[in-house]
Design an enzyme around this catalytic site. Structure first.
Site, mmCIF file in Angstrom:
data_model
loop_
_atom_site.group_PDB
_atom_site.id
_atom_site.type_symbol
_atom_site.label_atom_id
_atom_site.label_comp_id
_atom_site.label_asym_id
_atom_site.label_seq_id
_atom_site.Cartn_x
_atom_site.Cartn_y
_atom_site.Cartn_z
ATOM 1 N N CYS A 167 -23.126 26.774 -38.216
ATOM 2 C CA CYS A 167 -22.561 26.652 -39.560
ATOM 3 C C CYS A 167 -21.054 26.880 -39.510
ATOM 4 O O CYS A 167 -20.323 26.363 -40.351
ATOM 5 C CB CYS A 167 -23.235 27.623 -40.504
ATOM 6 S SG CYS A 167 -23.221 29.293 -39.897
ATOM 7 N N ASP B 165 -29.557 23.309 -47.501
ATOM 8 C CA ASP B 165 -29.746 23.113 -48.949
ATOM 9 C C ASP B 165 -30.932 23.854 -49.551
ATOM 10 O O ASP B 165 -30.907 24.190 -50.734
ATOM 11 C CB ASP B 165 -30.032 21.630 -49.233
ATOM 12 C CG ASP B 165 -28.785 20.809 -49.056
ATOM 13 O OD1 ASP B 165 -27.733 21.428 -48.824
ATOM 14 O OD2 ASP B 165 -28.888 19.561 -49.118
ATOM 15 N N GLU C 45 -26.731 32.113 -46.788
ATOM 16 C CA GLU C 45 -25.645 31.469 -46.046
ATOM 17 C C GLU C 45 -26.106 30.048 -45.762
ATOM 18 O O GLU C 45 -27.082 29.834 -45.069
ATOM 19 C CB GLU C 45 -25.358 32.255 -44.769
ATOM 20 C CG GLU C 45 -24.011 31.926 -44.193
ATOM 21 C CD GLU C 45 -24.115 30.855 -43.156
ATOM 22 O OE1 GLU C 45 -23.833 29.675 -43.500
ATOM 23 O OE2 GLU C 45 -24.486 31.162 -42.020
ATOM 24 N N ASN D 70 -30.858 27.499 -35.519
ATOM 25 C CA ASN D 70 -29.802 27.579 -34.501
ATOM 26 C C ASN D 70 -29.614 28.973 -33.901
ATOM 27 O O ASN D 70 -29.068 29.102 -32.810
ATOM 28 C CB ASN D 70 -28.483 26.996 -35.011
ATOM 29 C CG ASN D 70 -27.932 27.725 -36.210
ATOM 30 O OD1 ASN D 70 -28.603 28.557 -36.801
ATOM 31 N ND2 ASN D 70 -26.700 27.405 -36.577
ATOM 32 N N TYR D 71 -30.057 30.002 -34.637
ATOM 33 C CA TYR D 71 -30.060 31.371 -34.095
ATOM 34 C C TYR D 71 -31.367 32.039 -34.521
ATOM 35 O O TYR D 71 -31.353 32.975 -35.319
ATOM 36 C CB TYR D 71 -28.882 32.182 -34.641
ATOM 37 C CG TYR D 71 -27.534 31.861 -34.061
ATOM 38 C CD1 TYR D 71 -27.115 32.438 -32.865
ATOM 39 C CD2 TYR D 71 -26.663 31.000 -34.719
ATOM 40 C CE1 TYR D 71 -25.870 32.157 -32.344
ATOM 41 C CE2 TYR D 71 -25.409 30.707 -34.198
ATOM 42 C CZ TYR D 71 -25.015 31.292 -33.008
ATOM 43 O OH TYR D 71 -23.778 31.024 -32.496
#
Ligand code: G3H
Length: 478
Positions: A287, A236, A253, A158-159
């Site tokens: 997140c 996970d 994270e 996502n980043y």
């Protein structure tokens, strides 16, 4: 479809000897868009050994020179924002404007890191022995911060750029070398970003980027004896990495189920705006997205109406058109989200909009009257679906928040600052935002999760400190 992008080490772009590639599917077209090298374990070995060697002389490079190179890389990154953002649009369907913002934010992060590094690493400590009982002033202890060695950076899809540089820049300023393993979707954007560092003139071998299948090189990398630190952001997988990794510092994270608690005295317009922004930006694939709204029953009808009105205004479509809601990253992700929606439907949640999906594109959906027996009450959809749970007391909201395995961020909306602080203290999360949606930035703020949300704390200062060790030299007087 373009050719196969090369991987990078020892200052050279290379083809893998495997002769194989990994295909990146464009989430919007669902067709192959890019291909990257499928590196072998042998190549990983070479990369890590080169990184190990390059680090030795880098650690001796003056701090101001390290900072200078980082400033250069930041400037080049910003210059290259358009082509990098274009990759983010094609690889991860990030809305065009957000994609540019990610790159610019990354340049700022790298510069800030250079500045913070010269300050905090430019200082040491002097301790004297006679403050401890029984000692005379015969010992002077000098401490400074030294690098760890080779840092392995694994950012999420996502980043792919921002969460890569948030690991790379602190590692480099602190005198470490970097091995980057980008996510498959986002790998080409990450390779472009690495090229910016290369153009800035960092020494050969200091920064490498390996691409490939997690099943082939994932464990091999994370369990490699020459890796001295792992900074990972993702799902996970982080839990299994932390179980398998050796005795090295870990920064992890691993997602969240950020709760938004709305009290009766809240500014409901403010709360609604933040719920929509927090819940639906980048289609909920953050997140720190708002992943459950816990609303006091007495204001729930009004709040839900306000949120519904804002959801109706969200544009849905292609990232190239800069739509608010864009296709989620993979088909399996869309299927997972759909599974959560169907479970909620079966258990009689109230659908504020009709459920609609075309390919990977899922229309924004607000689910009211969600109950604790529904999967969506607990699981992270990573998509544009937001559950509302009605609560009858603040305690009920805090209880729901704390019953989660996650503990990343949370937020509370109220005009009563005393209450807000008490609620913040009671919420078992790494950060609580008062009267705003959760978010990681500004990037120098500490960023951490409790429980399954992570290990350690990120944010520029914390990352620099985490990627160093204290070294003492004690002068003993006769
Ligand atoms: O996806 C996880 C990111 O760390 C969230 O960052 O709050 O800036 O979107 P953000």
């Amino acid at each position: 479809e373009n050719g196969v992008y090369k991987f990078f080490y020892d200052g050279v772009w290379r083809k893998s000897s495997s002769g194989k590639s990994v295909t990146i599917i464009n989430p919007t077209t669902r067709k192959p868009h890019f291909r990257v090298q499928a590196c072998t374990q042998e190549e990983v070995n070479k990369v890590v050994e080169t990184a190990k060697l390059a680090q030795k002389s880098w650690a001796k490079t003056p701090l101001w020179k390290r900072a200078e190179l980082l400033h250069k890389a930041a400037a080049i990154l910003k210059e290259q924002k358009a082509p990098i953002a274009e990759c983010l649009v094609k690889e991860i369907a990030k809305p065009a404007k957000d994609a540019v913002t990610e790159v610019v934010r990354s340049g700022d992060l790298v510069s800030y890191c250079a500045e913070e590094g010269v300050r905090i690493l430019g200082e040491g400590k002097l301790l004297v022995s006679d403050s401890f009982p029984g000692n005379e002033r015969t010992k002077y202890c000098l401490t400074s911060k030294i690098p760890l060695g080779v840092v392995l950076a694994i950012p999420p899809f996502n980043y792919p750029v921002n969460l890569a540089v948030s690991k790379i820049a602190p590692a480099l300023i602190a005198g470490n070398s970097i091995v980057l393993k980008p996510p498959t979707q986002g790998a080409v954007a990450a390779l472009h970003m690495v090229h910016c560092f290369h153009l800035a003139g960092f020494p050969k071998g200091l920064i490498s980027c390996v691409t490939g299948k997690g099943s082939e090189i994932g464990d091999f990398l994370t369990m490699h004896p020459s890796i001295n630190c792992i900074s990972f952001t993702g799902g996970d997988t982080g839990i299994s990495i932390s179980k398998k990794a050796g005795m090295i510092p870990l920064q992890m994270e691993l997602g969240g189920k950020d709760a938004c608690i709305i009290l009766e005295d809240a500014d409901l317009d403010l709360a609604a705006a933040n719920i929509v922004k927090g819940g639906f930006s980048y289609s909920g694939q953050r997140c720190t997205a708002v992943k459950v709204a816990l609303v006091m029953e007495s204001v729930a009808d009004t709040l839900v109406e306000k949120v519904k009105a804002k959801v109706a205004k969200l544009t849905v479509g292609a990232p190239e058109d800069d739509c608010d809601i864009t296709p989620v990253v993979t088909e399996s992700s869309a299927n997972f989200i759909e599974g959560l929606v169907m479970d909620a439907k079966q258990k009689a949640a109230t659908f504020c909009q009709e459920y609609k999906r075309e390919g990977n594109l899922i229309w924004p959906l607000l689910l009211d009257n969600v109950l604790p027996d529904m999967r969506i009450a607990w699981e992270e959809p990573f998509g544009p679906v937001l559950p509302v749970i009605r609560i009858n007391s603040v305690e009920e909201g805090i209880h729901h928040c704390n019953a989660s395995n996650f503990g990343l961020q949370g937020c509370v909306f109220t005009r009563d600052i005393n209450k807000a602080i008490l609620i913040s203290d009671a919420m078992e999360t790494g950060t609580v935002q008062i009267n705003s949606a959760p978010s990681r930035g500004p990037d120098h703020f500490p960023f951490q999760g409790l429980k399954d949300s992570g290990i350690g704390s990120q944010g520029i200062t914390n990352s620099i400190n985490m990627m160093t060790k204290i070294k003492s030299t004690v002068i003993n007087l006769p």
